[in-house]
Structure formats: C-alpha cells, structure tokens
Design an enzyme around this catalytic site. Structure first.
Site, PDB file in Angstrom:
ATOM      1  N   CYS A  83      39.932 -66.578   8.656  1.00 57.34           N
ATOM      2  CA  CYS A  83      41.187 -66.253   9.534  1.00 57.34           C
ATOM      3  C   CYS A  83      41.423 -67.096  10.456  1.00 57.34           C
ATOM      4  CB  CYS A  83      41.082 -65.008  10.185  1.00 57.34           C
ATOM      5  SG  CYS A  83      40.464 -63.628   9.362  1.00 57.34           S
TER       6      CYS A  83
ATOM      7  N   GLU B  79      47.677 -71.633   0.537  1.00 63.09           N
ATOM      8  CA  GLU B  79      46.281 -71.422   0.379  1.00 63.09           C
ATOM      9  C   GLU B  79      46.261 -69.924   0.452  1.00 63.09           C
ATOM     10  OE1 GLU B  79      44.122 -75.004   2.373  1.00 63.09           O
ATOM     11  OE2 GLU B  79      43.971 -73.229   3.257  1.00 63.09           O
TER      12      GLU B  79
HETATM   13  N1  SAH Z   1      50.562 -63.820  11.254  1.00 63.21           N
HETATM   14  C1  SAH Z   1      49.670 -62.672  10.973  1.00 63.21           C
HETATM   15  C2  SAH Z   1      48.890 -62.864   9.896  1.00 63.21           C
HETATM   16  C3  SAH Z   1      47.935 -64.306   9.926  1.00 63.21           C
HETATM   17  S1  SAH Z   1      46.830 -64.306  10.805  1.00 63.21           S
HETATM   18  C4  SAH Z   1      49.049 -62.240  12.305  1.00 63.21           C
HETATM   19  O1  SAH Z   1      49.155 -62.971  13.423  1.00 63.21           O
HETATM   20  O2  SAH Z   1      48.298 -61.407  12.231  1.00 63.21           O
HETATM   21  C5  SAH Z   1      45.567 -63.369  10.464  1.00 63.21           C
HETATM   22  C6  SAH Z   1      44.640 -63.047  11.421  1.00 63.21           C
HETATM   23  O3  SAH Z   1      43.636 -64.035  11.704  1.00 63.21           O
HETATM   24  C7  SAH Z   1      45.010 -62.469  12.667  1.00 63.21           C
HETATM   25  O4  SAH Z   1      44.420 -61.184  13.160  1.00 63.21           O
HETATM   26  C8  SAH Z   1      44.793 -63.556  13.571  1.00 63.21           C
HETATM   27  O5  SAH Z   1      44.924 -63.017  15.004  1.00 63.21           O
HETATM   28  C9  SAH Z   1      43.438 -64.164  13.028  1.00 63.21           C
HETATM   29  N2  SAH Z   1      43.043 -65.269  13.306  1.00 63.21           N
HETATM   30  C10 SAH Z   1      43.992 -66.388  13.452  1.00 63.21           C
HETATM   31  N3  SAH Z   1      43.408 -67.560  13.886  1.00 63.21           N
HETATM   32  C11 SAH Z   1      42.027 -67.257  14.009  1.00 63.21           C
HETATM   33  C12 SAH Z   1      40.925 -68.048  14.275  1.00 63.21           C
HETATM   34  N4  SAH Z   1      40.843 -69.232  14.706  1.00 63.21           N
HETATM   35  N5  SAH Z   1      39.537 -67.323  14.176  1.00 63.21           N
HETATM   36  C13 SAH Z   1      39.690 -65.941  13.863  1.00 63.21           C
HETATM   37  N6  SAH Z   1      40.667 -65.307  13.560  1.00 63.21           N
HETATM   38  C14 SAH Z   1      41.759 -65.759  13.635  1.00 63.21           C
END
Ligand code: SAH
Length: 350
Positions: free
Chosen positions: A340, A95
């Site tokens: 996210c 995605e």
């Molecule tokens: N692996 C990388 C990039 C992907 S996640 C990382 O960890 O940064 C991208 C962002 O989404 C990250 O800041 C992560 O903390 C956030 N994220 C992941 N799951 C989430 C959720 N359920 N709600 C809000 N943000 C989330």
C-alpha cells in the site's frame, strides 16, 4: 484518424454507435459479450456479428491492452503477490498488483497516474498528479492481468495509485462493466473502493444505492494529526466522516472498513485507539491496520517509521477487546514495493 479504445465504450455508447451506423441496437450487447465474456479482441472473429459491422468496428476502434513492461513476484506463507508495471498507449506507466490469498485472487487497480490528495505517508502522492485513467484503462488492468495468469480474478480493490473518488466518472463506468454478470461478472460485494474520504462523492454513491464495499483511510483519531497526514481532512474532517460512517446501513457482511496506517509516534498510541472506540461501533465498522510500508531508500518517507510489533499488537488488542473486527494488513507485495502506498511508476516518462 486515431482509433478509440473499445474498452472506453459503455454499452449505451456502443448502442448509439450501432444505431448511428445503421445496425441493430442489440449489436452493442453482442460486441460487449465477445470482449468481456469471451475475451475475443479481434473484431473479425466476432462470428455472429454482421460482417459490415465488424469491418466498421475495426476502422473505428482498437482493442489494445497495455504492455506488461515488468513484473515482480513475491511469496510468503499466506500467499503470493505479483506486481505489474503496465505501459499505457501514451507512454505513461501504471501499476497493478495481483494478490493470491487462500482461494481469492484480488486485483489491486490504479485509478489515476499519480494523485492530487497529497497524503504525506503515501509514495503515490510524491509523484504529483499526472492524469486520470479512463474507464477502459481501469478495466484493461484486469483484462491484462487475467490474460497473463489464465485464472479468474475474484475480487477487485481500488487501492492502487490514485484516489478513485477523484476520478469517479471513469471508475463508475469501469465498475458497470466489471460487475455486470453478463460481462466480467465480479459481484459488487467483492469490489472495494478505498478513499481518503471525499464525502461529497461518497454521499452520492450511497444515494445511488451502490453495493460496492467502502474502505475509508482514516489514519488518525484527531483532526490535528489527520490534517498533518492528509490535507483532505481540512475539507472533510473526522467528525463529518464519522457521522457519515455511523449513518450507513450495515450488516454483519457489509461493514465500512476503516483503514489505519500505523506510524510510529504519530498515531500509534493507545489513546488513539480509545478515541476511535468512542467514535465508532463494532456493529458497523471493522478496522484494517496497515503498519507503514516504507522503502528504506525513500527520501519522501524519511521522517516516518513503522511501529514495533508490541505497539502494533497492543493497538490491535485494544480495538478487538472493544468488540471490533481487526485485521492487520502486512501489505502483500511489501518487499517489492507493491505494498500500500508504494505503487509508483518506476520509470518516469513525463
Ligand atoms: N486514495 C485511496 C486509495 C489508495 S491508497 C485511499 O486513500 O484510500 C490505499 C491504502 O494504502 C490506503 O488505506 C492508504 O492509507 C494506504 N497507504 C498509503 N501509503 C501507505 C504506506 N506508506 N504504508 C502503508 N499504507 C499506506
């Protein structure tokens, strides 16, 4: 013979290919410009390239983009977002999300199918790890979405499925093409790599003088909480991340972003904000608070909730009063599960 994807080929590899096949080295640059600058994917139409080379290319390579199998669109007062479900040539799905906000069109790209990092608040980790994307598959997301919208993408964020620094070789190859001003031409300062904090790779990136923006998902102010949320913390704990962040050269326009997913009762207390104020300086970091995104039906996230608005505002105020720039990311695409941590292939074919 199976053909290779032309999008997986670096300029150096294409140069080798040209020379090996008796053509001039500079043919590689011409091919790359046809593809990434002119967006011509049919080799026979690359008119300034010798016909024999064109025929040779068509025998050896394909230039197929992933298939758009589904899109979901959402608008709010600030802008709009469109989530793409893309089918890759091996049948796997990934995605990407296009976010239109003010005069920016930001593409959130995936770097892996699934993820190995095991963060407990993130739906992608619930998929497990399927495989790395190739450089071409990362670039193809941009080509496909741009093609579908006939508008240039201005910014790229590696915040889709996967951990980009766990697949850095491919991410790096894709970035060379994305940021090359003769090719796709999105400047490094408009590209953000978001990581759970793989310090070994981050340090390498810094050593190589890369100018991409860095966002680090901190999500906790103490090791006890971060160990629980993000298994990677056992390897790269908070104090090491903080030392790295505080040691980075920064300017008003290039601060490290600290991403912080706010989870009710887990990491949303004023105490947590105070700890981060003690750990970082407003001159080299800014905060991006992300209230937890959650699909109501998610079994994976059943124990986690988003904090209420007052808690969020107090947390934000505490940091901003200490001089930090704080943005709150009410994830674009939240209601279409394109927010996210919610990017996950809805059709599992593996
Ligand atoms: N692996 C990388 C990039 C992907 S996640 C990382 O960890 O940064 C991208 C962002 O989404 C990250 O800041 C992560 O903390 C956030 N994220 C992941 N799951 C989430 C959720 N359920 N709600 C809000 N943000 C989330």
């Amino acid at each position: 013979m199976d053909k290779d994807s032309i999008f997986d080929k670096s300029i150096e590899r294409l140069e080798e290919y040209c020379v090996e096949n008796g053509f001039k080295k500079y043919g590689a640059g011409q091919i790359m410009r046809w593809i990434y600058s002119n967006r011509v994917f049919d080799f026979s139409k690359m008119s300034d390239i010798p016909k024999t080379l064109r025929e040779n290319l068509a025998k050896k390579f394909h230039a197929e983009l992933p298939e758009i199998t589904d899109t979901q669109y959402e608008t709010d007062e600030g802008g709009s977002s469109k989530k793409y479900l893309l089918k890759l040539s091996d049948g796997n799905y990934i995605e990407s999300v296009l976010i239109n906000y003010k005069n920016r069109r930001t593409l959130c790209v995936s770097s892996q199918i699934g993820c190995k990092m095991g963060c407990v608040y993130c739906e992608t980790s619930n998929l497990g790890f399927i495989r790395n994307l190739t450089a071409g598959e990362i670039i193809s997301q941009l080509l496909t979405v741009e093609n579908d919208n006939s508008e240039k993408i201005t910014n790229v964020v590696f915040m889709g499925m996967g951990e980009p620094l766990d697949n850095f070789k491919a991410a790096e190859e894709s970035l060379k093409i994305i940021s090359d001003d003769k090719l796709i031409g999105i400047a490094p300062r408009k590209i953000t790599i978001s990581t759970c904090g793989l310090l070994n790779v981050l340090k390498n990136l810094e050593m190589n003088g890369y100018k991409y923006k860095i966002a680090i998902s901190l999500n906790a102010s103490d090791n006890f909480t971060r160990n629980m949320l993000m298994p990677v913390n056992k390897k790269f704990p908070i104090e090491k991340l903080a030392a790295f962040i505080n040691g980075r050269k920064s300017s008003a326009h290039n601060k490290t972003t600290i991403e912080y997913v706010l989870i009710k009762g887990v990491n949303d207390r004023i105490e947590n904000a105070k700890k981060m104020i003690g750990m970082f300086s407003p001159s080299n970091v800014k905060f991006n608070l992300i209230p937890l995104n959650k699909d109501e039906n998610s079994l994976f996230l059943k124990n986690f909730e988003r904090p209420d608005e007052e808690t969020l505002n107090n947390f934000k105020l505490k940091l901003s009063k200490a001089g930090f720039t704080v943005t709150v990311r009410f994830s674009k695409g939240g209601s279409i599960n394109g927010g996210c941590g919610q990017l996950r292939a809805k059709t599992r074919c593996f």
